[in-house]
Design a protein around this motif. Sequence first.
Motif, PDB file in Angstrom:
ATOM      1  N   PRO A   1      52.456  43.619  26.558  1.00 55.60           N
ATOM      2  CA  PRO A   1      51.151  44.259  26.448  1.00 55.60           C
ATOM      3  C   PRO A   1      50.957  45.338  27.503  1.00 55.60           C
ATOM      4  CG  PRO A   1      50.942  42.179  27.599  1.00 55.60           C
ATOM      5  CD  PRO A   1      52.368  42.262  27.128  1.00 55.60           C
ATOM      6  N   ALA A   2      50.028  46.239  27.223  1.00 54.58           N
ATOM      7  CA  ALA A   2      49.678  47.267  28.195  1.00 54.58           C
ATOM      8  C   ALA A   2      48.821  46.685  29.314  1.00 54.58           C
ATOM      9  CB  ALA A   2      48.923  48.403  27.501  1.00 54.58           C
ATOM     10  N   VAL A   3      48.078  45.612  28.986  1.00 52.57           N
ATOM     11  CA  VAL A   3      47.133  45.008  29.930  1.00 52.57           C
ATOM     12  C   VAL A   3      47.282  43.489  29.905  1.00 52.57           C
ATOM     13  CG1 VAL A   3      44.680  44.653  30.477  1.00 52.57           C
ATOM     14  CG2 VAL A   3      45.451  46.863  29.619  1.00 52.57           C
ATOM     15  N   VAL A   4      47.235  42.876  31.078  1.00 48.42           N
ATOM     16  CA  VAL A   4      47.105  41.427  31.180  1.00 48.42           C
ATOM     17  C   VAL A   4      45.755  41.120  31.812  1.00 48.42           C
ATOM     18  CG1 VAL A   4      47.892  39.359  32.405  1.00 48.42           C
ATOM     19  CG2 VAL A   4      49.537  40.800  31.223  1.00 48.42           C
ATOM     20  N   VAL A   5      44.968  40.291  31.132  1.00 45.20           N
ATOM     21  CA  VAL A   5      43.692  39.820  31.663  1.00 45.20           C
ATOM     22  C   VAL A   5      43.889  38.372  32.092  1.00 45.20           C
ATOM     23  CG1 VAL A   5      41.266  39.372  31.198  1.00 45.20           C
ATOM     24  CG2 VAL A   5      42.387  41.358  30.154  1.00 45.20           C
ATOM     25  N   ALA A   6      43.752  38.117  33.374  1.00 40.79           N
ATOM     26  CA  ALA A   6      43.916  36.765  33.909  1.00 40.79           C
ATOM     27  C   ALA A   6      42.531  36.213  34.249  1.00 40.79           C
ATOM     28  CB  ALA A   6      44.812  36.786  35.142  1.00 40.79           C
ATOM     29  N   ASP A   7      42.062  35.255  33.440  1.00 43.15           N
ATOM     30  CA  ASP A   7      40.707  34.717  33.565  1.00 43.15           C
ATOM     31  C   ASP A   7      40.738  33.431  34.391  1.00 43.15           C
ATOM     32  OD1 ASP A   7      38.058  34.110  33.273  1.00 43.15           O
ATOM     33  OD2 ASP A   7      38.142  33.692  31.134  1.00 43.15           O
ATOM     34  N   GLU A   8      40.391  33.539  35.654  1.00 44.85           N
ATOM     35  CA  GLU A   8      40.422  32.404  36.585  1.00 44.85           C
ATOM     36  C   GLU A   8      41.783  31.701  36.551  1.00 44.85           C
ATOM     37  OE1 GLU A   8      38.244  31.776  38.771  1.00 44.85           O
ATOM     38  OE2 GLU A   8      36.391  32.685  38.108  1.00 44.85           O
ATOM     39  N   PRO A   9      42.882  32.426  36.680  1.00 49.80           N
ATOM     40  CA  PRO A   9      44.202  31.806  36.490  1.00 49.80           C
ATOM     41  C   PRO A   9      44.588  30.818  37.582  1.00 49.80           C
ATOM     42  CG  PRO A   9      44.470  34.004  37.398  1.00 49.80           C
ATOM     43  CD  PRO A   9      43.002  33.841  37.075  1.00 49.80           C
ATOM     44  N   THR A  10      43.894  30.856  38.717  1.00 49.37           N
ATOM     45  CA  THR A  10      44.228  29.942  39.815  1.00 49.37           C
ATOM     46  C   THR A  10      43.162  28.857  40.006  1.00 49.37           C
ATOM     47  OG1 THR A  10      43.146  31.335  41.489  1.00 49.37           O
ATOM     48  CG2 THR A  10      45.454  31.810  40.997  1.00 49.37           C
ATOM     49  N   GLY A  11      42.212  28.795  39.069  1.00 55.93           N
ATOM     50  CA  GLY A  11      41.084  27.883  39.233  1.00 55.93           C
ATOM     51  C   GLY A  11      41.468  26.423  39.320  1.00 55.93           C
ATOM     52  N   ASN A  12      42.594  26.034  38.683  1.00 53.24           N
ATOM     53  CA  ASN A  12      43.023  24.626  38.680  1.00 53.24           C
ATOM     54  C   ASN A  12      44.218  24.380  39.603  1.00 53.24           C
ATOM     55  OD1 ASN A  12      41.083  23.825  36.830  1.00 53.24           O
ATOM     56  ND2 ASN A  12      42.372  24.279  35.074  1.00 53.24           N
ATOM     57  N   LEU A  13      44.523  25.348  40.469  1.00 53.56           N
ATOM     58  CA  LEU A  13      45.751  25.257  41.257  1.00 53.56           C
ATOM     59  C   LEU A  13      45.470  25.087  42.748  1.00 53.56           C
ATOM     60  CD1 LEU A  13      47.801  28.138  39.573  1.00 53.56           C
ATOM     61  CD2 LEU A  13      47.700  25.722  38.929  1.00 53.56           C
ATOM     62  N   ASP A  14      46.440  24.445  43.440  1.00 53.22           N
ATOM     63  CA  ASP A  14      46.340  24.330  44.893  1.00 53.22           C
ATOM     64  C   ASP A  14      46.755  25.658  45.531  1.00 53.22           C
ATOM     65  OD1 ASP A  14      49.185  24.479  45.091  1.00 53.22           O
ATOM     66  OD2 ASP A  14      49.355  22.332  44.816  1.00 53.22           O
ATOM     67  N   PRO A  15      46.535  25.804  46.856  1.00 52.48           N
ATOM     68  CA  PRO A  15      46.817  27.097  47.501  1.00 52.48           C
ATOM     69  C   PRO A  15      48.250  27.596  47.342  1.00 52.48           C
ATOM     70  CG  PRO A  15      45.443  25.747  48.931  1.00 52.48           C
ATOM     71  CD  PRO A  15      45.845  24.872  47.777  1.00 52.48           C
ATOM     72  N   ILE A  16      49.239  26.679  47.372  1.00 48.83           N
ATOM     73  CA  ILE A  16      50.636  27.113  47.256  1.00 48.83           C
ATOM     74  C   ILE A  16      50.896  27.701  45.874  1.00 48.83           C
ATOM     75  CG2 ILE A  16      53.032  26.321  47.178  1.00 48.83           C
ATOM     76  CD1 ILE A  16      52.312  24.308  49.383  1.00 48.83           C
ATOM     77  N   HIS A  17      50.467  26.970  44.826  1.00 51.28           N
ATOM     78  CA  HIS A  17      50.671  27.478  43.470  1.00 51.28           C
ATOM     79  C   HIS A  17      49.817  28.717  43.214  1.00 51.28           C
ATOM     80  CE1 HIS A  17      52.237  23.271  42.457  1.00 51.28           C
ATOM     81  NE2 HIS A  17      53.241  24.102  42.252  1.00 51.28           N
ATOM     82  N   THR A  18      48.646  28.780  43.840  1.00 51.21           N
ATOM     83  CA  THR A  18      47.807  29.977  43.723  1.00 51.21           C
ATOM     84  C   THR A  18      48.557  31.205  44.226  1.00 51.21           C
ATOM     85  OG1 THR A  18      45.698  28.802  43.844  1.00 51.21           O
ATOM     86  CG2 THR A  18      45.710  31.093  44.594  1.00 51.21           C
ATOM     87  N   SER A  19      49.203  31.081  45.380  1.00 47.49           N
ATOM     88  CA  SER A  19      49.967  32.199  45.946  1.00 47.49           C
ATOM     89  C   SER A  19      51.095  32.623  45.014  1.00 47.49           C
ATOM     90  CB  SER A  19      50.537  31.815  47.316  1.00 47.49           C
ATOM     91  OG  SER A  19      49.505  31.577  48.238  1.00 47.49           O
TER      92      SER A  19
END
Length: 227
Positions: free
Chosen positions: A156-174
């Motif tokens: 795709p030309a664009v990726v929309v990430a809607d709260e993609p780290t909302g369920n993740l701990d800090p390590i996985h968020t990074s």
Amino acid sequence: MISFQNVSKVYNNHSVALENINFSINPNEFVSVVGRNGAGKSTVIKLLIGEEKPSKGRVIFGPYEVNKLKPEELPLLRRQIGIVFQDFRLLPTKTTYENIAFALEVEGRPQSEIEEFVPQVIDMVGLSHRTHNFPHELSGGEKQRVAIARAMIHRPAVVVADEPTGNLDPIHTSEIVRLLLKINELGTTVILVTHNKDVVNSLNRRVISLDQGKIIRDEEKGKYVLA
């Protein structure tokens, strides 16, 4: 690439989700959209993918005026926009490979394309060792990487990430933030919708801040500031 021109969205004739907002996003930008619950972030996404139509104004995506597209025209638009959700939305009975391949199978794409493209995106997100694992065998971060690979399968030309780290701990968020930056560096526009103040402040990229349906800040190297 993307332009919201004097866009308002009112539900049930009285609930104002967006009020006369204007912004543009250029190709290959990385933009964070922030705001409290009810600020209008989700409505922006729904208008962009044609799930909702504005009450007033125009939504432009490349050659499309999204608000004027017919229902049968929307799939062409949506193939150019990859969506990543907070809750992954993986099919529990399908492996990593099968979850990603399914996005092509439903379009009737040839098996040769599937066999070529799916391993490429799995490798891109660093999950070649998890190709044949089911979602229940993956960590939260790995599930989100599968979801990102699935979003990228149409190139795709664009990726929309809607709260993609909302369920993740800090390590996985990074890990997920680094992957989104990598995707952006490869030429894809990224729109990150998030409540995560630390993530936004670490990026030092453009930030659009919404409050009660209005844009209160739009800064090229912004921070998470809602006051």
